[in-house]
Design an enzyme around this catalytic site. Structure first.
Site, PDB file in Angstrom:
ATOM      1  N   LYS A  83       0.801  -1.228   0.000  1.00  0.00           N
ATOM      2  CA  LYS A  83       0.000   0.000   0.000  1.00  0.00           C
ATOM      3  C   LYS A  83       0.833   1.278   0.000  1.00  0.00           C
ATOM      4  O   LYS A  83       0.398   2.295  -0.548  1.00  0.00           O
ATOM      5  CB  LYS A  83      -0.963   0.000   1.191  1.00  0.00           C
ATOM      6  CG  LYS A  83      -2.043  -1.066   1.110  1.00  0.00           C
ATOM      7  CD  LYS A  83      -3.021  -0.952   2.261  1.00  0.00           C
ATOM      8  CE  LYS A  83      -4.106  -2.012   2.164  1.00  0.00           C
ATOM      9  NZ  LYS A  83      -5.141  -1.850   3.216  1.00  0.00           N
ATOM     10  N   ASN A 104      -4.819   1.867  -1.748  1.00  0.00           N
ATOM     11  CA  ASN A 104      -5.335   0.501  -1.740  1.00  0.00           C
ATOM     12  C   ASN A 104      -6.113   0.173  -3.006  1.00  0.00           C
ATOM     13  O   ASN A 104      -6.639  -0.930  -3.135  1.00  0.00           O
ATOM     14  CB  ASN A 104      -6.232   0.269  -0.518  1.00  0.00           C
ATOM     15  CG  ASN A 104      -7.610   0.867  -0.694  1.00  0.00           C
ATOM     16  OD1 ASN A 104      -7.755   2.005  -1.151  1.00  0.00           O
ATOM     17  ND2 ASN A 104      -8.641   0.113  -0.349  1.00  0.00           N
ATOM     18  N   GLY A 144       1.447   0.886   9.275  1.00  0.00           N
ATOM     19  CA  GLY A 144       1.525   0.670   7.843  1.00  0.00           C
ATOM     20  C   GLY A 144       0.416   1.377   7.084  1.00  0.00           C
ATOM     21  O   GLY A 144      -0.183   2.345   7.568  1.00  0.00           O
ATOM     22  N   GLY A 145       0.101   0.857   5.895  1.00  0.00           N
ATOM     23  CA  GLY A 145      -0.878   1.495   5.036  1.00  0.00           C
ATOM     24  C   GLY A 145      -2.265   1.562   5.625  1.00  0.00           C
ATOM     25  O   GLY A 145      -2.959   2.580   5.499  1.00  0.00           O
TER      26      GLY A 145
END
Length: 285
Positions: A83, A104, A144-145
């Site tokens: 991502k 995404n 994270g993403g």
């Protein structure tokens, strides 16, 4: 890499002669996205298909280049661990690389090039809004993403007090700065703060990963515990929260919400959400 992931190697998948989209990640065989999107495709009678494609970090750039030359490709959902990395490989018409720092969803832009956006943020907050949640404090597990999208989405609905639970404090502090929110970073050994929302944005609890099972006693009785993991659907975190009498939101809520937004981007038509009860039965069978 599991044998199931190997069978889904994007470089070995058959070419399509009709419009298609896919979900990419490493691992990917666990993904429920093909079930969701193909369910909607069938309900609408579209001449299209959706599949999973195993893409490793070292072949991500080659994947983007190959799909940009495929006229039948309509887009891809992007999951762990791509991502953030994918933001450097595609066009960014909505400036989500700067505002969220993660994508995404990939799609073909107006000029034919591959572009990216983020539907995770809307997918994440939609079940909270539907339930009438009005908290102002949240703790997010991971940096994270998915964590980026959660922070961005929560900022948009009025959350002002943030805690990130992460192993890499510098990375987590940088995330708070990029999203433009104030907060603190704590380690996994620190007690939970008394927040209104605890959200797991990490792969902890997913099949093949260690569980995330903190002491939930510091949370107020009206707190919500939200886990973005959906394989398994009831993670150790959600099981503990349910046993403690806390409200829970499972990963399918976020998954279906972001999938519906992506589906409209891929195929130019809204997902038929009037069939949600039937879809939920398939997803939880």
């Amino acid at each position: 890499m599991t044998s199931s992931d190997a069978a889904l190697d994007w470089q070995a998948l058959p070419a399509r002669t009709a419009p298609y989209a896919e979900v990419i990640g490493d691992p990917i065989s666990h993904s429920k996205s093909p079930l969701i999107h193909n369910f909607w495709i069938e309900k609408l009678g579209l001449d299209a298909h959706y599949r999973a494609a195993h893409v490793t970090p070292d072949t991500l750039a080659a994947y983007v280049a190959a799909r940009s030359a495929d006229p039948h490709w309509r887009g891809a959902n992007v999951t762990i661990p791509h991502k953030v990395a994918v933001t450097e490989l595609v066009a960014d018409p909505g400036n989500v690389g700067q505002s969220i720092g993660a994508m995404n969803t990939l799609f073909r832009g107006e000029d034919g090039s591959i572009a990216g956006t983020n539907t995770d943020a809307a997918g994440f907050v939609s079940p909270l809004l539907a339930a009438g949640w009005e908290g102002t404090s949240a703790a997010i597990v991971g940096s994270g993403g998915a964590a980026r999208a959660m922070l961005f989405g929560l900022k948009q609905i009025g959350v002002t007090d943030f805690t990130i639970i992460a192993r890499n404090a510098l990375k987590a502090m940088g995330l708070l700065s990029q999203i433009g929110v104030k907060g603190r970073v704590i380690g996994f050994d620190a007690p939970l703060p008394p927040v209104a929302l605890l959200a797991n944005a990490s792969p902890m609890g997913m099949k093949g990963h260690d569980a995330y099972a903190p002491d939930l006693s510091p949370l107020p009785k009206d707190a919500v515990v939200y886990d973005a993991v959906y394989a398994p659907l009831e993670t150790p975190l959600l099981a503990a929260a349910d046993a403690a009498g806390l409200a829970v939101v499972d990963g399918l809520e976020m998954l279906v919400g972001q999938a519906a937004a992506a589906f409209a981007i891929f195929f130019g038509v809204e997902a038929p959400r009037e069939h949600d009860d039937e879809l939920w039965a398939l997803l939880t069978a």
